[in-house]
Design a protein around this motif. Structure first.
Motif: not given
Length: 238
Positions: A35-54
């Motif tokens: 939900e937060q990423i959607k709000r950021v994305h809707d602002m026009g921000v370009e988003i990359a994600l790196v997720i750990g595996g712990g």
């Protein structure tokens, strides 16, 4: 609210996605992040994600195993998290691509920088999995390397703690939280804010890091919009 940054790389810890159960995936946590990423994305921000595996496996768990084998298992754990996040993002209407440093074309694209940049131009979110593709490298290092490659304006590190302290706040109630610290002090004083290889890479390429707690309300929005949150690490003298 308006964004401070045009392009961000968000590093999520696998443990944070596990929620209070401490293992696997907590769908309510993922939903909140999405939900937060959607709000950021809707602002026009370009988003990359790196997720750990712990939340599934860490290389250091395999104490009797060959280190390279254990680390490759950890890379596969990041793919499971990345696919889960991709599914959740796309269910909320955000086009997303998973790119992996290890080739597994049945489930994801290989990581190719120019292709990642093209996805940003098309408004897609890019999840970068499998770390750097090399053993003996943490996902912190992978996040730093990818942030440098895509020329991100900031590396956002969402952790299970609300910033960086001079010692472990879980064991020392007198621990001091930093609002701002520079890379030289992080390395010189042995502050365990992030992997030292990652810190050095960001320092040399002048990419700031903002470390904050994932459980704080609207933390990603606050971070992207430049509100006071967590701890900023950069090259500026204090």
């Amino acid at each position: 609210m308006s964004p401070k940054y045009k392009r961000v790389l968000i590093k999520l810890s696998g443990e944070a996605l596990a929620g209070p159960q401490g293992h696997g995936l907590d769908e309510s946590v993922i939903s909140g992040v999405v939900e937060q990423i959607k709000r950021v994305h809707d602002m026009g921000v370009e988003i990359a994600l790196v997720i750990g595996g712990g939340n599934f496996w860490r290389g250091r768990q395999g104490k009797q195993m060959d280190r390279a084998t254990a680390d490759h298992m950890g890379m596969l754990a990041t793919v499971m998290n990345s696919l889960a996040m991709m599914d959740a993002l796309e269910q909320r209407g955000m086009p997303t691509r998973v790119q992996t440093a290890l080739i597994m074309t049945s489930v994801a694209e290989p990581y190719i920088l120019r292709k990642a940049l093209h996805h940003f131009e098309k408004g897609r979110i890019v999840i970068m999995a499998c770390g750097t593709g090399n053993p003996y490298c943490s996902t912190d290092t992978a996040a730093a390397q990818r942030a440098c490659e895509i020329q991100a304006n900031v590396l956002l590190m969402a952790k299970n703690i609300d910033g960086i302290y001079d010692c472990d706040p879980h064991t020392n109630k007198a621990a001091k939280k930093y609002d701002h610290i520079n890379y030289i002090d992080v390395i010189k004083n042995g502050i365990k804010a992030m992997d030292y290889t990652a810190a050095t890479m960001c320092m040399e390429n002048d990419i700031p890091v903002l470390a904050f707690g994932l459980d704080e309300k609207d933390c990603l929005i606050k971070a992207v919009c430049g509100e006071k949150i967590g701890t900023i690490i950069d090259n500026k003298k204090i």
